[in-house]
Scaffold this active site. Structure first.
Site, PDB file in Angstrom:
ATOM      1  N   LEU A 122      -2.302  52.579  15.662  1.00 39.70           N
ATOM      2  CA  LEU A 122      -2.021  51.687  15.565  1.00 39.70           C
ATOM      3  C   LEU A 122      -1.446  50.390  14.837  1.00 39.70           C
ATOM      4  O   LEU A 122      -1.096  49.260  15.693  1.00 39.70           O
ATOM      5  CB  LEU A 122      -3.566  50.564  16.744  1.00 39.70           C
ATOM      6  CG  LEU A 122      -4.398  51.373  16.996  1.00 39.70           C
ATOM      7  CD1 LEU A 122      -5.099  50.525  17.690  1.00 39.70           C
ATOM      8  CD2 LEU A 122      -3.840  51.424  18.695  1.00 39.70           C
ATOM      9  N   CYS A 125       9.400  64.788  14.215  1.00 39.30           N
ATOM     10  CA  CYS A 125       8.802  65.836  15.513  1.00 39.30           C
ATOM     11  C   CYS A 125       8.937  64.736  16.658  1.00 39.30           C
ATOM     12  O   CYS A 125       9.524  65.095  18.377  1.00 39.30           O
ATOM     13  CB  CYS A 125       7.363  65.607  14.746  1.00 39.30           C
ATOM     14  SG  CYS A 125       6.799  66.948  14.094  1.00 39.30           S
ATOM     15  N   ASP A 169      12.928  84.337   4.736  1.00 37.32           N
ATOM     16  CA  ASP A 169      13.605  82.983   4.921  1.00 37.32           C
ATOM     17  C   ASP A 169      15.170  83.325   4.812  1.00 37.32           C
ATOM     18  O   ASP A 169      15.566  84.393   4.203  1.00 37.32           O
ATOM     19  CB  ASP A 169      13.684  81.859   4.499  1.00 37.32           C
ATOM     20  CG  ASP A 169      14.055  80.753   4.506  1.00 37.32           C
ATOM     21  OD1 ASP A 169      13.128  79.658   5.018  1.00 37.32           O
ATOM     22  OD2 ASP A 169      15.275  80.612   5.421  1.00 37.32           O
ATOM     23  N   GLU A 191       3.988  65.348   8.430  1.00 36.16           N
ATOM     24  CA  GLU A 191       3.796  65.502   6.930  1.00 36.16           C
ATOM     25  C   GLU A 191       3.564  64.955   5.861  1.00 36.16           C
ATOM     26  O   GLU A 191       3.254  63.407   6.252  1.00 36.16           O
ATOM     27  CB  GLU A 191       5.838  65.209   6.985  1.00 36.16           C
ATOM     28  CG  GLU A 191       6.285  66.121   8.096  1.00 36.16           C
ATOM     29  CD  GLU A 191       8.460  65.984   7.927  1.00 36.16           C
ATOM     30  OE1 GLU A 191       8.671  64.960   6.770  1.00 36.16           O
ATOM     31  OE2 GLU A 191       8.664  66.497   9.065  1.00 36.16           O
TER      32      GLU A 191
HETATM   33  C1  UDX Z   1       3.693  63.696  14.122  1.00 31.56           C
HETATM   34  C2  UDX Z   1       2.341  64.491  14.343  1.00 31.56           C
HETATM   35  O1  UDX Z   1       1.034  63.203  13.756  1.00 31.56           O
HETATM   36  C3  UDX Z   1       1.879  65.660  13.736  1.00 31.56           C
HETATM   37  O2  UDX Z   1       0.670  65.681  14.953  1.00 31.56           O
HETATM   38  C4  UDX Z   1       3.019  66.276  14.709  1.00 31.56           C
HETATM   39  O3  UDX Z   1       2.444  67.762  14.113  1.00 31.56           O
HETATM   40  C5  UDX Z   1       4.251  66.463  14.112  1.00 31.56           C
HETATM   41  O4  UDX Z   1       4.359  65.253  13.783  1.00 31.56           O
HETATM   42  P1  UDX Z   1       5.190  63.512  11.222  1.00 31.56           P
HETATM   43  O5  UDX Z   1       6.699  63.460  12.253  1.00 31.56           O
HETATM   44  O6  UDX Z   1       4.552  64.413  10.071  1.00 31.56           O
HETATM   45  O7  UDX Z   1       3.899  64.104  12.343  1.00 31.56           O
HETATM   46  O8  UDX Z   1       4.461  62.140  11.675  1.00 31.56           O
HETATM   47  P2  UDX Z   1       3.142  60.507  11.297  1.00 31.56           P
HETATM   48  O9  UDX Z   1       2.413  60.637  10.557  1.00 31.56           O
HETATM   49  O10 UDX Z   1       2.814  61.110  13.042  1.00 31.56           O
HETATM   50  O11 UDX Z   1       5.066  59.629  12.487  1.00 31.56           O
HETATM   51  C6  UDX Z   1       5.055  59.446  12.931  1.00 31.56           C
HETATM   52  C7  UDX Z   1       6.591  58.497  12.924  1.00 31.56           C
HETATM   53  O12 UDX Z   1       5.219  57.300  13.810  1.00 31.56           O
HETATM   54  C8  UDX Z   1       6.093  57.374  12.014  1.00 31.56           C
HETATM   55  O13 UDX Z   1       7.730  57.435  11.968  1.00 31.56           O
HETATM   56  C9  UDX Z   1       5.361  56.936  10.856  1.00 31.56           C
HETATM   57  O14 UDX Z   1       6.916  55.932   9.649  1.00 31.56           O
HETATM   58  C10 UDX Z   1       5.254  55.779  12.789  1.00 31.56           C
HETATM   59  N1  UDX Z   1       4.346  55.731  12.458  1.00 31.56           N
HETATM   60  C11 UDX Z   1       2.967  56.655  12.468  1.00 31.56           C
HETATM   61  C12 UDX Z   1       4.125  54.152  13.134  1.00 31.56           C
HETATM   62  O15 UDX Z   1       5.256  53.219  12.700  1.00 31.56           O
HETATM   63  N2  UDX Z   1       2.829  53.794  13.378  1.00 31.56           N
HETATM   64  C13 UDX Z   1       1.430  54.371  13.036  1.00 31.56           C
HETATM   65  O16 UDX Z   1       0.521  54.004  13.028  1.00 31.56           O
HETATM   66  C14 UDX Z   1       1.638  55.798  12.985  1.00 31.56           C
END
Ligand code: UDX
Length: 436
Positions: free
Chosen positions: A255, A265, A33, A160
């Site tokens: 959902l 992401c 890094d 994450e």
């Molecule tokens: C996401 C993808 O899931 C992962 O595969 C990719 O590599 C990186 O982006 P992450 O950003 O860690 O992962 O979060 P994730 O758990 O997917 O949630 C994304 C957002 O959606 C969050 O703000 C979460 O609170 C929201 N969410 C998720 C909902 O509002 N409802 C749900 O049912 C699921």
């Protein structure tokens, strides 16, 4: 299984997880890094991010001599000692933030390519793990200007808060390269995981990541829009999504309605795919609608809070439960909680917040919010308590005790996290999303 000598450039969420997990699979890994302080901490076994299981893997990898940390890509690739075999695979895990107009900013990828192009051992493979526009593998190959070095796309699908688990238990491994042998070498690194593996061309592999993340964003926007319609028609979105989710083609995951989707992401990738589509002359109307629905969602949450405090937010004390973009992480980047907070503040609300992942104010992120280290402080004299992140521990709070200190017993639960009956018994009125 072959043990490979691997360099991982970038020790953020993706790079550090990748390095520690590859070491746990038996490979010999050196992580680099540009941040000297971060490397110094990692060398002391201190992991700067909250990711379950990661600190343990880092400690184990270092103790076994399979995981090392160095400052700068150059030092990861140049031989570490006379006895060291050359690096065979270089993972690029550097940030690709949202740049001008939503396009991914590739400056970090390009900088590393420049730095290492003349140092890469003959015949080694460069792997792009960062989410990058379609065509980046080809562009990186050009930047490297090395015929003997293949560039492979191998997108990560790590959530994450469960990144280590996701790395070691993947739904699939996707590896794309226009040279089949290089793709096979990268796929072999993961052979112990026994996951379904797609070997494809570089452009398709790069597109898989956008296609998957944007589909998830669209699924959530669909659910959030459905929640609004349920409210208008007197249906309950919980029942509706449960009924939908039993259909195996749909599934129960992703959902849950909320204050809008965020994080490092989904927003970045949807904007980038919009940009990619525009540049290709394609009007991706579904994606535009998903983004617009998401922008509206935070406004809908503000409407609920405003209504709950009597029609005006000016000088109202609002206690926020949760600031991170989801539970189980300390990450505030693109958090929908902060979007809602900023809008509440813009209407004159006084904000305090409690989040198990945040121990204090973070300049540039939590500005204008007093971050407390315990929950009573935010409930005291509050005109409303607003749940913004789905931390499970909020369910187990002593709600009767909070009712005693709150000025007005109102909870707006943007995650439908709490049990409305428990809240009502404690004397609160409860407002959720997509239900009565
Ligand atoms: C996401 C993808 O899931 C992962 O595969 C990719 O590599 C990186 O982006 P992450 O950003 O860690 O992962 O979060 P994730 O758990 O997917 O949630 C994304 C957002 O959606 C969050 O703000 C979460 O609170 C929201 N969410 C998720 C909902 O509002 N409802 C749900 O049912 C699921």
């Amino acid at each position: 299984m072959f043990v490979r000598r691997i360099a991982v450039i970038g020790t953020g969420y993706v790079g550090l997880t990748t390095g520690a997990c590859l070491a746990s699979l038996g490979h010999d890994v050196v992580c680099a890094d540009v941040d000297e302080q971060k490397i110094a901490k990692l060398r002391r076994g201190e992991v700067p991010i909250l990711e379950p299981g990661l600190a343990e893997l880092v400690t184990e990898g270092m103790a076994a001599g399979r995981l090392k940390f160095v400052v700068g890509a150059r030092n990861a690739i140049a031989p570490q000692g006379d006895s060291d075999d050359p690096i065979e695979v270089v993972f690029l895990c550097v940030p690709t933030p949202m740049g001008e107009g939503g396009a991914a900013d590739l400056a970090a990828v390009e900088a590393v390519a420049h730095e290492v192009r003349d140092l890469l051992p003959r015949g080694c493979v460069v792997v792009n793990k960062s989410t990058v526009p379609v065509g980046t593998a080809a562009r990186t190959k050009q930047l490297l200007g090395r015929r003997d070095v293949a560039v492979v796309s191998n997108p990560e699908f790590l959530r994450e808060g469960s990144a280590v688990h996701d790395f070691l238990n993947p739904d699939r491994i996707v590896v794309g390269c226009d040279q089949q042998d290089a793709a096979e070498r990268v796929a072999a690194l993961y052979s112990r995981l026994g996951a379904p593996t797609l070997l494809t061309d570089a452009a398709s592999s790069e597109m898989v990541k956008y296609a998957a993340n944007c589909f998830l964003a669209m699924k959530l926007s669909y659910v959030n829009a459905m929640a609004e319609l349920c409210e208008r028609l007197g249906a309950d979105v919980h029942e509706v999504t449960e009924g939908m989710g039993y259909d195996r083609r749909i599934g129960q995951a992703f959902l849950k309605p909320g204050p809008g989707w965020g994080g490092s992401c989904l927003p970045k990738d949807t904007h980038a795919l919009m940009q990619i589509s525009e540049a290709a002359g394609f009007d991706f109307a579904l994606l535009t609608a998903s983004l617009e629905t998401n922008e509206r969602q935070s406004g809908r949450m503000v409407d609920k809070v405003r209504a709950a405090v009597g029609g005006s937010l000016a000088n109202k004390r609002i206690g926020l439960l949760g600031l991170t973009f989801k539970a189980g992480t300390d990450d505030l980047r693109d958090s929908p909680a902060l979007t809602v907070a900023a809008a509440l503040r813009a209407e004159g609300a006084e904000l305090s917040a409690y989040d198990p992942g945040c121990s204090g104010e973070v300049p540039g992120m939590t500005d204008g919010i007093t971050v407390a280290d315990e929950v009573t402080a935010i409930a005291k004299d509050a005109d409303a308590i607003v749940v913004l992140t789905e931390w499970p521990e909020f369910r187990a709070l002593d709600w009767p005790a909070l009712a005693k200190v709150a000025a007005n017993r109102t909870v707006v639960d943007t995650r439908n996290l709490l049990d409305p009956d428990v809240l009502r018994r404690a004397g609160f009125s409860w407002v959720g999303v997509g239900c009565r």
